[in-house]
Scaffold this motif. Structure first.
Motif: not given
Length: 367
Positions: A262, A265-267, A301-303, A321-323
């Motif tokens: 986290r 920078g990654l949720a 990805a962000r999450h 992930d959502d990348g």
């Protein structure tokens, strides 16, 4: 420290000692044979008598070096000496030469040759009970010498094969251990350096001193964690057992791993509903660690969602992930190492893109 395995006592005797002993035995037999040729000869010994005595006794000195040649010479020399023996065959040099040859190679033909020479020297007509007894005794001595030599040879071959098998097994175990350590180093160093690289990149774009301080503190903690685990792995390689080994990561340490991710920078969403112990617990940790490393390095990805759940008689570890889609991502040895880890426990491993976007890593481990 383990005491080294020592070979049997007789195999530790140097070759020169055996040759010296054989030389002494050869001189003794030669002296005896020369005495027999002199005392039991109806007339004065001639050159052939002395040659037979020397050929029957002296070659014993080098029986270990040239067993086949020694056997042939002793066999021929005994033909000239057998009239001085009772029964008329050399029971000493011939049986010793036959034993030596049988201990080095298959000597079935040599046994038949020695038996034929012995029978030709002993058998007389009419075939009396005394002749049969003498023939049986001589043949028994020759067969016993051949059997003992063959048993020694078989034992030597068996020992050599055991040593070869042990060496091959040691090489296989060493290769497996190197592979295990390579996977551990890849997981530890790869994740930590990837996290540090992402955090350092973020630190170059932040403006506030407070946020900069948090990022640098996270980099410091990640570096220290990587150093501890590297020391643990290097400690495994020490043989004296004096290293202070840190405990292997556990499921409880996933919270710290998620927190470091986290900070990069990654949720991270972490869900744990199941427990394992021992080597499987370390495997679960490494699966999550490698998956998060790949997301940081390749996904954009962000999450990311980490789910560890017990389902029936197995444990499911899933990281999504959502990348970007998986096929476009460049992967190294990480996923291969995870697949090997899972296969050790007889589990299933899947990794690939998911619709409409993102990537999924899933492992099912039997409990």
């Amino acid at each position: 420290m383990r005491e080294p395995i020592r070979p049997p006592l007789l195999s530790r005797v140097p070759v020169w000692a055996w040759v010296t002993a054989d030389a002494g035995l050869a001189l003794f037999l030669t002296t005896v044979f020369l005495g027999l040729a002199t005392t039991r000869n109806a007339s004065a010994p001639d050159l052939i008598d002395y040659a037979g005595a020397l050929a029957t006794g002296l070659p014993i000195a080098v029986r270990r070096l040239w067993p086949r040649a020694v056997f042939v010479i002793v066999l021929i020399g005994g033909l000239g000496m057998r009239e001085f023996f009772v029964p008329h065959v050399d029971p000493f040099g011939l049986s010793l030469a036959l034993y030596t040859l049988a201990s080095r190679t298959r000597a079935v033909l040599a046994l038949f040759a020695a038996a034929a020479v012995a029978a030709q020297g002993v058998v007389e007509l009419p075939l009396t009970a005394t002749v049969r007894d003498q023939l049986g005794l001589v043949l028994a001595i020759l067969v016993a010498a051949w059997a003992v030599g063959t048993a020694v040879r078989q034992r030597r071959l068996y020992t050599e094969r055991l040593a070869e098998h042990a060496e091959e097994r040691a090489r296989a175990e060493a290769a497996e251990e190197r592979l295990r350590i390579a996977r551990e180093l890849h997981d530890v160093i790869g994740h930590s350096l990837s996290t540090i690289a992402v955090q350092a990149g973020v630190a170059g774009h932040v403006g506030g001193a407070e946020e900069m301080g948090r990022t640098l503190a996270s980099i410091e903690e990640t570096s220290r964690s990587a150093l501890r685990e590297t020391r643990r792995l290097l400690g495994v390689l020490r043989e004296d057992g004096e290293s202070d080994l840190a405990p292997a990561p556990r499921l409880a340490d996933l919270d710290v791993l998620a927190e470091r991710t986290r900070a990069a920078g990654l949720a991270v969403e972490l869900e744990i509903d199941g427990e394992v112990e021992g080597e499987m617990e370390l495997t679960v940790y490494r699966i999550v660690q490698e998956a998060l490393t790949n997301v940081l390095k390749h996904a954009g990805a962000r999450h990311v969602r980490v789910r560890i759940e017990r389902q029936g008689d197995g444990l499911v570890v899933e990281v999504t992930d959502d990348g970007t889609r998986g096929p476009a991502r460049p992967y190294g040895h990480g996923l291969t190492g995870l697949r090997e880890r899972v296969q050790i426990f007889g589990g299933e491993f899947e990794a690939g893109g998911r619709s409409p976007r993102g990537f999924r890593v899933m492992a099912r481990l039997p409990l």
